[in-house]
Enzyme design. Structure first.
Site, PDB file in Angstrom:
ATOM      1  N   CYS A  35       0.841  -1.200   0.000  1.00 29.76           N
ATOM      2  CA  CYS A  35       0.000   0.000   0.000  1.00 29.76           C
ATOM      3  C   CYS A  35       0.880   1.256   0.000  1.00 29.76           C
ATOM      4  O   CYS A  35       1.623   1.481  -0.957  1.00 29.76           O
ATOM      5  CB  CYS A  35      -0.981  -0.034   1.161  1.00 29.76           C
ATOM      6  N   HIS A  78      -3.852  -4.428  -0.193  1.00 29.25           N
ATOM      7  CA  HIS A  78      -3.485  -5.064   1.069  1.00 29.25           C
ATOM      8  C   HIS A  78      -3.608  -6.580   0.921  1.00 29.25           C
ATOM      9  O   HIS A  78      -4.712  -7.126   1.059  1.00 29.25           O
ATOM     10  CB  HIS A  78      -4.412  -4.587   2.193  1.00 29.25           C
ATOM     11  N   GLU A 134      -2.757  -8.831   2.966  1.00 25.47           N
ATOM     12  CA  GLU A 134      -3.150  -9.411   4.254  1.00 25.47           C
ATOM     13  C   GLU A 134      -4.651  -9.296   4.506  1.00 25.47           C
ATOM     14  O   GLU A 134      -5.188  -9.941   5.407  1.00 25.47           O
ATOM     15  CB  GLU A 134      -2.364  -8.750   5.396  1.00 25.47           C
TER      16      GLU A 134
END
Length: 218
Positions: free
Chosen positions: A79, A181, A183
């Site tokens: 990001c 992102h 994750e």
């Protein structure tokens, strides 16, 4: 061992938990000596570009990160962390980045909703180990108002369409950026992080392996 750069900016726990889920030793640190010994380094980030770069500067982490990249070791920016890999950003003024990938960060323009928030489909620009087993149309999660404009289009491995083409994954040698992102991107994000782990392992051993084993919770 993967080191996550802890400079007070970014959700370190969710990134660390994703790598731990994949069976990787991971530690969050602002210790330059630890970063330089790591097999892979992750630079996360949320918020404003200038503030984040200032935090790296205050903690004396800019030189170690550049040294790490110069040694040809895998570095992943996520990001805002991806944006910081570039030369400059126009976010709230002109700010210098790490200069590891040639190009600049600009604000998205148009009458559509900005920031770009939510799931969007990846479109692979070329094949690369980072997008192994990623299919056209697989979706990942974005939250950003600024985007990268690389000087050399060949660094773009995947992009998304958000009223314009937005580079989503960039790779220059061992320096990697993901604008989204991973994750927070469910199984697709975990696959991309697993590919990053395999990328590290291949670089260490000169061949491709599935993953690095071991656990350490941050």
């Amino acid at each position: 061992m993967i080191a996550i750069v802890d400079y007070g900016v970014g959700n370190l726990r969710s990134v660390g938990q994703a790598f731990t889920h994949l069976g990787v030793d991971v530690i969050a640190t602002d210790d330059a000596s630890v970063l330089l010994r790591a097999d892979g380094v992750v630079l996360p980030g949320v918020g404003a570009f200038g503030d984040a770069m200032n935090q790296l500067r205050v903690r004396e982490l800019i030189t170690p990160i550049k040294q790490y990249a110069a040694e040809g070791k895998p570095l992943l920016g996520i990001c805002l962390g991806m944006q910081m890999l570039f030369d400059t950003s126009e976010e709230h003024g002109e700010h210098a980045g790490l200069g590891l990938i040639s190009g600049s960060i600009k604000r998205m323009q148009g009458t559509h909703k900005i920031p770009h928030v939510g799931w969007n489909q990846l479109e692979k620009s070329r094949e690369h180990p980072l997008v192994k087993d990623i299919k056209m149309g697989d979706s990942v999660y974005f939250v950003h108002s600024y985007y990268a404009i690389p000087d050399h289009q060949q660094v773009v491995v995947a992009s998304v369409d958000y009223y314009q083409e937005i580079p989503a994954i960039v790779v220059q040698d061992q320096v990697i950026g993901m604008q989204f992102h991973p994750e927070k991107s469910s199984t697709v994000g975990l696959q991309l992080l697993s590919n990053f782990i395999a990328f590290i392992d291949r670089g260490e051993r000169g061949e491709e392996h599935d993953c690095i084993t071991g656990h350490r919770l941050i």
